[in-house]
Design a protein around this motif. Structure first.
Motif, short mmCIF file in Angstrom:
data_model
loop_
_atom_site.label_atom_id
_atom_site.label_comp_id
_atom_site.label_asym_id
_atom_site.label_seq_id
_atom_site.Cartn_x
_atom_site.Cartn_y
_atom_site.Cartn_z
N LYS A 1 0.86 -1.18 0.00
CA LYS A 1 0.00 0.00 0.00
C LYS A 1 0.90 1.22 0.00
CE LYS A 1 -3.77 -2.01 2.64
NZ LYS A 1 -4.47 -1.99 3.93
N VAL A 2 0.71 2.10 -0.97
CA VAL A 2 1.46 3.35 -1.01
C VAL A 2 0.61 4.40 -0.29
CG1 VAL A 2 2.47 5.14 -2.46
CG2 VAL A 2 2.63 2.74 -3.16
N LEU A 3 1.11 4.84 0.86
CA LEU A 3 0.36 5.77 1.69
C LEU A 3 0.78 7.22 1.52
CD1 LEU A 3 0.36 3.65 4.97
CD2 LEU A 3 -1.37 3.69 3.16
N ALA A 4 1.98 7.44 0.98
CA ALA A 4 2.49 8.81 0.86
C ALA A 4 3.56 8.88 -0.22
CB ALA A 4 3.08 9.27 2.20
N HIS A 5 3.65 10.03 -0.85
CA HIS A 5 4.77 10.27 -1.77
C HIS A 5 5.04 11.76 -1.85
CE1 HIS A 5 2.14 11.63 -5.05
NE2 HIS A 5 1.35 10.63 -4.74
N TYR A 6 6.30 12.07 -2.04
CA TYR A 6 6.77 13.46 -2.13
C TYR A 6 7.88 13.49 -3.17
CZ TYR A 6 9.18 17.79 -1.05
OH TYR A 6 9.77 19.02 -1.16
N HIS A 7 8.00 14.60 -3.87
CA HIS A 7 9.11 14.75 -4.80
C HIS A 7 9.49 16.22 -4.92
CE1 HIS A 7 5.64 15.54 -7.39
NE2 HIS A 7 6.47 16.19 -8.19
N CYS A 8 10.72 16.43 -5.30
CA CYS A 8 11.21 17.79 -5.54
C CYS A 8 12.33 17.72 -6.57
CB CYS A 8 11.69 18.45 -4.25
SG CYS A 8 13.14 17.70 -3.51
N GLN A 9 12.66 18.87 -7.07
CA GLN A 9 13.76 18.96 -8.03
C GLN A 9 15.07 18.73 -7.30
OE1 GLN A 9 13.83 22.67 -10.21
NE2 GLN A 9 14.39 21.58 -12.08
N GLY A 10 16.03 18.18 -8.02
CA GLY A 10 17.36 17.97 -7.47
C GLY A 10 18.40 18.24 -8.54
N ALA A 11 19.56 18.67 -8.10
CA ALA A 11 20.65 18.96 -9.04
C ALA A 11 21.00 17.71 -9.83
CB ALA A 11 21.87 19.48 -8.28
N ILE A 12 21.28 17.90 -11.09
CA ILE A 12 21.67 16.80 -11.98
C ILE A 12 23.17 16.62 -11.88
CG2 ILE A 12 21.67 16.00 -14.38
CD1 ILE A 12 19.27 18.00 -14.78
N ASP A 13 23.60 15.38 -11.89
CA ASP A 13 25.03 15.08 -11.84
C ASP A 13 25.74 15.85 -12.96
OD1 ASP A 13 27.57 13.97 -11.87
OD2 ASP A 13 26.89 11.91 -11.89
N PRO A 14 26.72 16.68 -12.64
CA PRO A 14 27.43 17.46 -13.66
C PRO A 14 28.04 16.59 -14.77
CG PRO A 14 28.01 18.25 -11.49
CD PRO A 14 27.19 17.00 -11.28
N LYS A 15 28.45 15.37 -14.45
CA LYS A 15 29.00 14.47 -15.47
C LYS A 15 27.92 14.11 -16.49
CE LYS A 15 32.03 12.38 -12.11
NZ LYS A 15 32.15 11.25 -11.23
N LEU A 16 26.69 13.94 -16.03
CA LEU A 16 25.59 13.63 -16.94
C LEU A 16 25.30 14.82 -17.85
CD1 LEU A 16 23.37 11.71 -17.93
CD2 LEU A 16 21.94 12.56 -16.06
N ILE A 17 25.32 16.01 -17.29
CA ILE A 17 25.08 17.21 -18.11
C ILE A 17 26.18 17.34 -19.18
CG2 ILE A 17 25.09 19.74 -18.09
CD1 ILE A 17 23.60 19.58 -15.41
N GLU A 18 27.42 17.14 -18.79
CA GLU A 18 28.52 17.21 -19.77
C GLU A 18 28.34 16.18 -20.87
OE1 GLU A 18 31.04 19.26 -20.73
OE2 GLU A 18 29.94 20.47 -19.30
N MET A 19 27.93 14.96 -20.48
CA MET A 19 27.72 13.91 -21.48
C MET A 19 26.61 14.33 -22.45
SD MET A 19 25.57 11.24 -22.54
CE MET A 19 24.48 11.00 -21.16
N MET A 20 25.52 14.89 -21.92
CA MET A 20 24.40 15.30 -22.79
C MET A 20 24.81 16.44 -23.71
SD MET A 20 20.98 14.75 -20.45
CE MET A 20 21.52 15.64 -19.00
N LYS A 21 25.65 17.34 -23.21
CA LYS A 21 26.11 18.47 -24.03
C LYS A 21 27.00 17.99 -25.18
CE LYS A 21 26.19 22.24 -20.65
NZ LYS A 21 27.08 23.11 -19.84
N THR A 22 27.82 16.99 -24.93
CA THR A 22 28.76 16.54 -25.96
C THR A 22 28.20 15.45 -26.86
OG1 THR A 22 29.78 14.99 -24.41
CG2 THR A 22 30.79 17.16 -24.60
N LYS A 23 27.30 14.64 -26.33
CA LYS A 23 26.80 13.50 -27.09
C LYS A 23 25.58 13.84 -27.95
CE LYS A 23 25.43 8.69 -26.53
NZ LYS A 23 25.22 7.58 -25.63
N PHE A 24 24.74 14.76 -27.46
CA PHE A 24 23.48 15.02 -28.13
C PHE A 24 23.46 16.42 -28.74
CE2 PHE A 24 22.02 12.27 -24.45
CZ PHE A 24 21.98 11.11 -25.20
N SER A 25 22.79 16.52 -29.89
CA SER A 25 22.60 17.83 -30.52
C SER A 25 21.42 18.53 -29.82
CB SER A 25 22.31 17.66 -32.01
OG SER A 25 21.07 16.98 -32.19
#
Length: 168
Positions: free
Chosen positions: A103-127
């Protein structure tokens, strides 16, 4: 009520939220998912970071071991908390729990900083026209996420779970 707060974290974001939840629930146990030895709890609250629209691999594996329990969850994600992606993540994680008769009784979420390595990968790998590429809107969201979870997010997590635990 014997309560476990457990989490998986990559950059420390989810651990910060876990600590806020822990402060809201007196007499609970808090630990990294890798430290959990048993599931002998009345309530299990799991924290995860979002990877590909669902819980990260470590949390996925852990959640699959929870059966017939009262549960809650929280997560951090790089997307905006009011986005369709965030809502899709809520649905996906809820399904992970309910598939094992939890039974899921509660849930919460918020924004969180993205791993800088992932951002660098997305900048270099994807147009910029790729769904994960560095277009202006996405770069702004990455910058916005870099300041989260902030004190407001932590206060909201604390207040949400404090109110939740008082009602059950």
């Amino acid at each position: 009520m014997k309560t476990l707060i457990t989490y998986s974290t990559k950059t420390g974001n989810t651990k910060k939220v876990a600590e806020a939840v822990y402060k809201a629930i007196p007499n609970s146990d808090i630990m990294d998912i890798s430290e959990v030895k048993n599931l002998d709890y009345d309530l299990i609250i799991v924290g995860t970071w979002i990877d590909r629209g669902t819980a990260d691999a470590k949390a996925l594996k852990f959640i699959s071991t929870i059966k017939n329990k009262n549960t809650g969850f929280f997560f951090t994600l790089g997307a905006y908390p009011d986005s369709k992606h965030a809502n899709d993540c809520i649905e996906a994680i809820t399904k992970l729990f309910t598939e094992n008769n939890n039974k899921v009784l509660a849930h919460y979420h918020c924004q969180g900083a993205i791993d800088p390595k992932l951002i660098e990968m997305m900048k270099t790998k994807f147009s910029p026209d790729h769904p994960h590429g560095p277009n202006p809107e996405r770069v702004k969201r990455w910058a916005d996420a870099s300041t989260h979870p902030d004190q407001n997010d932590l206060d909201e997590a604390y207040n949400y779970f404090k109110k939740f635990i008082e009602t059950i």
